[in-house]
Design a protein around this motif. Structure first.
Motif, PDB file in Angstrom:
ATOM      1  N   GLU A 247       0.834  -1.191   0.000  1.00  0.00           N
ATOM      2  CA  GLU A 247       0.000   0.000   0.000  1.00  0.00           C
ATOM      3  C   GLU A 247       0.870   1.243   0.000  1.00  0.00           C
ATOM      4  O   GLU A 247       1.767   1.387   0.832  1.00  0.00           O
ATOM      5  N   GLY A 248       0.642   2.132  -0.973  1.00  0.00           N
ATOM      6  CA  GLY A 248       1.378   3.380  -1.041  1.00  0.00           C
ATOM      7  C   GLY A 248       0.884   4.378  -0.002  1.00  0.00           C
ATOM      8  O   GLY A 248      -0.138   4.167   0.657  1.00  0.00           O
ATOM      9  N   ARG A 249       1.598   5.482   0.093  1.00  0.00           N
ATOM     10  CA  ARG A 249       1.297   6.475   1.136  1.00  0.00           C
ATOM     11  C   ARG A 249      -0.089   7.088   0.969  1.00  0.00           C
ATOM     12  O   ARG A 249      -0.687   7.554   1.940  1.00  0.00           O
ATOM     13  N   ASN A 250      -0.630   7.081  -0.248  1.00  0.00           N
ATOM     14  CA  ASN A 250      -1.950   7.675  -0.487  1.00  0.00           C
ATOM     15  C   ASN A 250      -3.080   6.654  -0.466  1.00  0.00           C
ATOM     16  O   ASN A 250      -4.241   7.014  -0.692  1.00  0.00           O
ATOM     17  N   ALA A 251      -2.755   5.389  -0.220  1.00  0.00           N
ATOM     18  CA  ALA A 251      -3.785   4.343  -0.194  1.00  0.00           C
ATOM     19  C   ALA A 251      -3.522   3.375   0.949  1.00  0.00           C
ATOM     20  O   ALA A 251      -3.390   2.172   0.752  1.00  0.00           O
ATOM     21  N   PRO A 252      -3.444   3.871   2.177  1.00  0.00           N
ATOM     22  CA  PRO A 252      -3.097   3.007   3.315  1.00  0.00           C
ATOM     23  C   PRO A 252      -4.230   2.061   3.690  1.00  0.00           C
ATOM     24  O   PRO A 252      -5.401   2.353   3.475  1.00  0.00           O
ATOM     25  N   ARG A 253      -3.863   0.922   4.247  1.00  0.00           N
ATOM     26  CA  ARG A 253      -4.812  -0.038   4.825  1.00  0.00           C
ATOM     27  C   ARG A 253      -4.295  -0.437   6.201  1.00  0.00           C
ATOM     28  O   ARG A 253      -3.083  -0.413   6.444  1.00  0.00           O
ATOM     29  N   SER A 254      -5.207  -0.845   7.051  1.00  0.00           N
ATOM     30  CA  SER A 254      -4.810  -1.315   8.382  1.00  0.00           C
ATOM     31  C   SER A 254      -4.655  -2.830   8.414  1.00  0.00           C
ATOM     32  O   SER A 254      -4.459  -3.406   9.487  1.00  0.00           O
ATOM     33  N   PHE A 255      -4.724  -3.477   7.235  1.00  0.00           N
ATOM     34  CA  PHE A 255      -4.599  -4.930   7.165  1.00  0.00           C
ATOM     35  C   PHE A 255      -3.963  -5.311   5.835  1.00  0.00           C
ATOM     36  O   PHE A 255      -3.922  -4.502   4.907  1.00  0.00           O
ATOM     37  N   VAL A 256      -3.452  -6.530   5.753  1.00  0.00           N
ATOM     38  CA  VAL A 256      -2.850  -7.005   4.510  1.00  0.00           C
ATOM     39  C   VAL A 256      -3.877  -7.804   3.715  1.00  0.00           C
ATOM     40  O   VAL A 256      -4.750  -8.465   4.282  1.00  0.00           O
ATOM     41  N   LEU A 257      -3.753  -7.742   2.402  1.00  0.00           N
ATOM     42  CA  LEU A 257      -4.641  -8.505   1.532  1.00  0.00           C
ATOM     43  C   LEU A 257      -4.097  -9.901   1.226  1.00  0.00           C
ATOM     44  O   LEU A 257      -4.855 -10.774   0.803  1.00  0.00           O
ATOM     45  N   THR A 258      -2.802 -10.096   1.428  1.00  0.00           N
ATOM     46  CA  THR A 258      -2.189 -11.381   1.106  1.00  0.00           C
ATOM     47  C   THR A 258      -2.945 -12.528   1.775  1.00  0.00           C
ATOM     48  O   THR A 258      -3.192 -12.504   2.977  1.00  0.00           O
ATOM     49  N   GLY A 259      -3.312 -13.511   0.972  1.00  0.00           N
ATOM     50  CA  GLY A 259      -4.045 -14.668   1.483  1.00  0.00           C
ATOM     51  C   GLY A 259      -5.553 -14.544   1.387  1.00  0.00           C
ATOM     52  O   GLY A 259      -6.269 -15.536   1.524  1.00  0.00           O
ATOM     53  N   GLN A 260      -6.047 -13.335   1.130  1.00  0.00           N
ATOM     54  CA  GLN A 260      -7.492 -13.159   1.005  1.00  0.00           C
ATOM     55  C   GLN A 260      -7.968 -13.572  -0.383  1.00  0.00           C
ATOM     56  O   GLN A 260      -7.208 -13.574  -1.356  1.00  0.00           O
ATOM     57  N   ARG A 261      -9.239 -13.912  -0.459  1.00  0.00           N
ATOM     58  CA  ARG A 261      -9.874 -14.271  -1.729  1.00  0.00           C
ATOM     59  C   ARG A 261     -10.959 -13.254  -2.057  1.00  0.00           C
ATOM     60  O   ARG A 261     -11.674 -12.800  -1.171  1.00  0.00           O
ATOM     61  N   LYS A 262     -11.076 -12.915  -3.333  1.00  0.00           N
ATOM     62  CA  LYS A 262     -12.089 -11.979  -3.796  1.00  0.00           C
ATOM     63  C   LYS A 262     -12.733 -12.536  -5.071  1.00  0.00           C
ATOM     64  O   LYS A 262     -12.162 -13.376  -5.755  1.00  0.00           O
ATOM     65  N   PRO A 263     -13.934 -12.067  -5.408  1.00  0.00           N
ATOM     66  CA  PRO A 263     -14.622 -12.574  -6.600  1.00  0.00           C
ATOM     67  C   PRO A 263     -13.911 -12.148  -7.877  1.00  0.00           C
ATOM     68  O   PRO A 263     -13.340 -11.058  -7.967  1.00  0.00           O
ATOM     69  N   LEU A 264     -13.955 -13.008  -8.862  1.00  0.00           N
ATOM     70  CA  LEU A 264     -13.283 -12.727 -10.137  1.00  0.00           C
ATOM     71  C   LEU A 264     -13.984 -11.641 -10.935  1.00  0.00           C
ATOM     72  O   LEU A 264     -13.340 -10.749 -11.497  1.00  0.00           O
ATOM     73  N   HIS A 265     -15.315 -11.693 -11.002  1.00  0.00           N
ATOM     74  CA  HIS A 265     -16.040 -10.824 -11.922  1.00  0.00           C
ATOM     75  C   HIS A 265     -16.132  -9.385 -11.454  1.00  0.00           C
ATOM     76  O   HIS A 265     -16.471  -8.499 -12.240  1.00  0.00           O
TER      77      HIS A 265
END
Length: 283
Positions: free
Chosen positions: A121-139
Motif C-alpha cells: 500500500e502506497g502512502r496515499n492508499a493506506p490499509r490497516s490490514f494485509v490482503l495477502t491470502g485473502q480471496r475476492k470474486p473474479l467478476h
C-alpha cells in the motif's frame, strides 16, 4: 484401512478448526470453534490443545480465548517465497506502490476466486490490514477480470453461473461481462470502478508464464479521489502493463512473435507513451 481413514479424519478435523479462524473473528472460545466446525466441545478442545502445542494456535492466559499462532505465518512465508509469481513480482509491486503512492497487488486464480499473493500500500492508499491470502470474486475485480481472460465464455459461465452483485456497479450479467472482457483483451488491461467496494478503483494487467498462459495479474488500486482514473487511466494502464510484462519475462514469457519473426510488445498502441516510472517492458 480403518487406521488410514481415522488419520484422514483427524487431519480434516484439525484443518476445520484452523479454518474456523478465517471467518473474521480473531479470537474464539472453544464453544465457538465447536459450533463453527460441527464438532463436539470435547473434541474441539482436544484439537485446540494439540494445535496449541504445535504453535498453530495460541491461548490468551487471561481471557482463555484462542487465536491463530505463529506456525501458520511460517508456513505462509515459505509458501510465498517458493511461489514463482511471488518471487518475480514482489520487488516490482513494491516499487510501484512506492513511486505511485497507490496500492500494488498481485493475485492468482484459485477456483472461482482470485487469491492475493502479495500487496503493498502506497502512502496515499493506506490499509490497516494485509490482503495477502485473502480471496475476492473474479467478476468484480480488475485482477479477476484479467484472470477470466484465460477462460472462454462457456467456462466462465460454468464457473460463475450467477455473478453476485456487491455494489450498484457490479456487473452481474454474463453478456455485459463478456463485453467488458473483450475490451480488456483488446487494450491489454482491465479496470474496476466501485464494483466490489464503493469509492475504490483499480487498473490491472495479466501476467503470463513461459507457455503464454495467463497465470496471474497485477493491479494498481486506491481510493477514487486519489487514483483519479478520468485523468490518469492511460498513464496507469501503461505502467501496469509494463510491470506485468516484466513479471511475465521473469517467468519465461517471450511475447507474441511479430510478422518478421521479432518479438512484439504486449503493450497495445493506445496504452503506449513516454517511459513509465517503474517497470521495464519489452518495448
Amino acid at each position: 484401512m480403518a487406521s488410514d481413514q481415522s488419520n484422514n479424519q483427524s487431519v480434516e478435523r484439525a484443518a476445520s478448526v484452523l479454518n474456523a479462524f478465517l471467518a473474521g473473528r480473531p479470537e474464539l472460545r472453544v464453544s465457538d470453534v465447536a459450533k463453527a466446525t460441527g464438532l463436539g466441545t470435547s473434541t474441539a478442545s482436544r484439537l485446540l490443545a494439540t494445535l496449541e502445542s504445535l504453535d498453530f494456535v495460541e491461548r490468551d492466559p487471561i481471557s482463555g480465548l484462542y487465536r491463530l499462532g505463529t506456525a501458520p505465518i511460517t508456513l505462509g512465508g515459505v509458501a510465498l517465497n517458493q511461489h514463482p509469481v511471488h518471487r518475480e513480482a514482489r520487488q516490482i509491486a513494491q516499487d510501484l506502490a512506492a513511486v505511485l503512492g497507490l496500492g500494488a497487488n498481485v493475485a492468482v486464480r484459485r477456483g472461482d476466486t482470485m487469491f492475493y499473493l502479495l500487496n503493498f500500500e502506497g502512502r496515499n492508499a493506506p490499509r490497516s490490514f494485509v490482503l495477502t491470502g485473502q480471496r475476492k470474486p473474479l467478476h468484480a475485480t480488475g485482477i479477476g477480470k484479467c484472470l477470466l481472460l484465460a477462460l472462454d465464455p462457456a467456462e466462465r459461465r460454468a464457473m460463475i453461473p450467477r455473478p453476485t452483485g456487491f455494489t450498484p456497479y457490479t456487473i452481474t450479467e454474463h453478456e455485459r461481462l463478456d463485453e467488458e472482457l473483450a475490451v480488456a483483451a483488446h487494450r491489454g488491461y482491465a479496470t474496476e470502478i466501485e464494483e466490489l467496494a464503493l469509492s475504490r478503483a483499480c487498473v490491472a494487467a495479466p501476467i503470463r508464464d513461459a507457455s503464454g498462459t495467463i497465470v496471474a495479474a497485477i493491479s494498481i488500486s486506491g481510493p477514487l479521489s486519489v487514483i483519479d482514473l478520468p485523468a490518469r487511466q492511460d498513464e496507469l494502464a501503461r505502467v501496469v502493463i509494463e510491470s506485468a510484462d516484466s513479471i511475465s519475462v521473469g517467468l519465461g514469457y517471450v511475447g507474441p512473435v511479430g510478422p518478421h519473426g521479432s518479438l512484439g510488445s504486449s503493450v497495445p498502441p493506445q496504452a503506449q507513451g513516454p517511459a513509465a516510472p517503474v517497470g521495464q517492458g519489452r518495448g
